[in-house]
Design a protein around this motif. Structure first.
Motif, PDB file in Angstrom:
ATOM      1  N   THR A 126    -118.257  23.659 -57.968  1.00 11.21           N
ATOM      2  CA  THR A 126    -118.179  25.102 -58.221  1.00 11.21           C
ATOM      3  C   THR A 126    -118.126  25.405 -59.712  1.00 11.21           C
ATOM      4  O   THR A 126    -117.366  24.780 -60.444  1.00 11.21           O
ATOM      5  CB  THR A 126    -116.921  25.711 -57.555  1.00 11.21           C
ATOM      6  N   VAL A 127    -118.931  26.384 -60.112  1.00 12.88           N
ATOM      7  CA  VAL A 127    -118.841  26.995 -61.437  1.00 12.88           C
ATOM      8  C   VAL A 127    -118.292  28.399 -61.199  1.00 12.88           C
ATOM      9  O   VAL A 127    -118.909  29.202 -60.496  1.00 12.88           O
ATOM     10  CB  VAL A 127    -120.219  27.064 -62.134  1.00 12.88           C
ATOM     11  N   TRP A 128    -117.104  28.674 -61.726  1.00 13.66           N
ATOM     12  CA  TRP A 128    -116.438  29.964 -61.531  1.00 13.66           C
ATOM     13  C   TRP A 128    -116.388  30.666 -62.879  1.00 13.66           C
ATOM     14  O   TRP A 128    -115.819  30.144 -63.835  1.00 13.66           O
ATOM     15  CB  TRP A 128    -115.028  29.745 -60.998  1.00 13.66           C
ATOM     16  N   MET A 129    -117.001  31.842 -62.958  1.00 13.14           N
ATOM     17  CA  MET A 129    -116.983  32.645 -64.180  1.00 13.14           C
ATOM     18  C   MET A 129    -116.005  33.796 -63.984  1.00 13.14           C
ATOM     19  O   MET A 129    -116.043  34.498 -62.977  1.00 13.14           O
ATOM     20  CB  MET A 129    -118.387  33.172 -64.482  1.00 13.14           C
ATOM     21  N   GLN A 130    -115.138  33.967 -64.947  1.00 13.74           N
ATOM     22  CA  GLN A 130    -114.050  34.935 -64.849  1.00 13.74           C
ATOM     23  C   GLN A 130    -114.542  36.381 -64.875  1.00 13.74           C
ATOM     24  O   GLN A 130    -115.734  36.652 -65.062  1.00 13.74           O
ATOM     25  CB  GLN A 130    -113.065  34.696 -65.990  1.00 13.74           C
ATOM     26  N   LEU A 131    -113.612  37.308 -64.698  1.00 15.56           N
ATOM     27  CA  LEU A 131    -113.922  38.732 -64.709  1.00 15.56           C
ATOM     28  C   LEU A 131    -114.727  39.094 -65.963  1.00 15.56           C
ATOM     29  O   LEU A 131    -114.363  38.709 -67.072  1.00 15.56           O
ATOM     30  CB  LEU A 131    -112.629  39.557 -64.675  1.00 15.56           C
ATOM     31  N   GLY A 132    -115.834  39.800 -65.749  1.00 17.78           N
ATOM     32  CA  GLY A 132    -116.675  40.222 -66.860  1.00 17.78           C
ATOM     33  C   GLY A 132    -117.665  39.175 -67.320  1.00 17.78           C
ATOM     34  O   GLY A 132    -118.450  39.420 -68.240  1.00 17.78           O
ATOM     35  N   VAL A 133    -117.652  37.993 -66.710  1.00 15.16           N
ATOM     36  CA  VAL A 133    -118.528  36.903 -67.147  1.00 15.16           C
ATOM     37  C   VAL A 133    -119.626  36.681 -66.110  1.00 15.16           C
ATOM     38  O   VAL A 133    -119.342  36.413 -64.944  1.00 15.16           O
ATOM     39  CB  VAL A 133    -117.733  35.592 -67.381  1.00 15.16           C
TER      40      VAL A 133
ATOM     41  N   VAL B 295    -121.682  29.034 -57.261  1.00 14.60           N
ATOM     42  CA  VAL B 295    -121.462  29.820 -58.475  1.00 14.60           C
ATOM     43  C   VAL B 295    -120.781  31.128 -58.085  1.00 14.60           C
ATOM     44  O   VAL B 295    -121.250  31.847 -57.211  1.00 14.60           O
ATOM     45  CB  VAL B 295    -122.781  30.117 -59.218  1.00 14.60           C
ATOM     46  N   ILE B 296    -119.663  31.398 -58.736  1.00 16.98           N
ATOM     47  CA  ILE B 296    -118.931  32.650 -58.573  1.00 16.98           C
ATOM     48  C   ILE B 296    -118.935  33.321 -59.938  1.00 16.98           C
ATOM     49  O   ILE B 296    -118.608  32.694 -60.942  1.00 16.98           O
ATOM     50  CB  ILE B 296    -117.465  32.397 -58.125  1.00 16.98           C
ATOM     51  N   GLU B 297    -119.304  34.599 -59.968  1.00 16.05           N
ATOM     52  CA  GLU B 297    -119.331  35.338 -61.223  1.00 16.05           C
ATOM     53  C   GLU B 297    -118.430  36.563 -61.113  1.00 16.05           C
ATOM     54  O   GLU B 297    -118.281  37.147 -60.039  1.00 16.05           O
ATOM     55  CB  GLU B 297    -120.758  35.803 -61.551  1.00 16.05           C
ATOM     56  N   ASN B 298    -117.843  36.939 -62.256  1.00 17.47           N
ATOM     57  CA  ASN B 298    -117.113  38.196 -62.377  1.00 17.47           C
ATOM     58  C   ASN B 298    -115.962  38.306 -61.370  1.00 17.47           C
ATOM     59  O   ASN B 298    -115.730  39.366 -60.797  1.00 17.47           O
ATOM     60  CB  ASN B 298    -118.086  39.381 -62.240  1.00 17.47           C
ATOM     61  N   ARG B 299    -115.256  37.207 -61.150  1.00 20.43           N
ATOM     62  CA  ARG B 299    -114.081  37.202 -60.270  1.00 20.43           C
ATOM     63  C   ARG B 299    -113.017  36.292 -60.872  1.00 20.43           C
ATOM     64  O   ARG B 299    -113.316  35.427 -61.679  1.00 20.43           O
ATOM     65  CB  ARG B 299    -114.434  36.694 -58.882  1.00 20.43           C
ATOM     66  N   CYS B 300    -111.789  36.484 -60.402  1.00 15.88           N
ATOM     67  CA  CYS B 300    -110.670  35.671 -60.891  1.00 15.88           C
ATOM     68  C   CYS B 300    -109.948  35.024 -59.710  1.00 15.88           C
ATOM     69  O   CYS B 300    -109.549  35.717 -58.775  1.00 15.88           O
ATOM     70  CB  CYS B 300    -109.694  36.556 -61.662  1.00 15.88           C
TER      71      CYS B 300
END
Length: 150
Positions: A103-110, A126-131
């Protein structure tokens, strides 16, 4: 994808993940990356910070490393506290260096479409824009909410 499909996917990721490389970890308790790392560590994840300025220091029971290439091979998720335009080279390095990456997790706004496409082409979630500190208690119930204040 429906919200239920998305929630089921997030739950599966958070249930199966064991070792998280947290890119952009801060040693300042007021920073979001520090709070998220602490929360995930308390939830039983092995959280290894990635920050060249803190490399060699111990945080959350692990030694901080300088780059994603320095993370142990069993790292199965990277959590990115970086600007969207800085994500692609980090994801490239992780895809090369981490054989167990799931998993590649991109934080809020990313968000980064190129990084997403490269990871997904290799079968990586891939998760984007979540925390994960927000998603975990939302998905696993009120008992987890008490951790948010900690």
């Amino acid at each position: 994808m429906t919200q239920n499909d998305t929630d089921n996917r997030l739950k599966a990721i958070l249930t199966s993940t064991r070792v998280i490389g947290l890119v952009g970890l801060s040693n300042n308790p007021a920073r979001a990356s520090h709070a998220v790392a602490g929360f995930l560590s308390r939830k039983g994840y092995r959280v290894i910070g990635v920050n060249p300025g803190l490399a060699g220091k111990e945080m959350f029971g692990e030694t901080v490393v300088a780059t994603v290439r320095d993370l142990p091979p069993e790292t199965d998720m990277i959590d990115l506290f970086r600007r969207s335009d800085g994500v692609e080279p980090i994801v490239d390095a992780a895809l090369e260096a981490l054989p167990d990456l799931k998993t590649v997790w991109m934080q809020l706004g990313v968000e980064n479409a190129a990084a997403r496409a490269k990871a997904e082409a290799k079968g990586i979630n891939v998760i984007e824009n979540r925390c994960p500190k927000i998603e975990y208690p939302r998905l696993f119930g009120d008992a987890a909410l008490s951790e948010l204040v900690g």
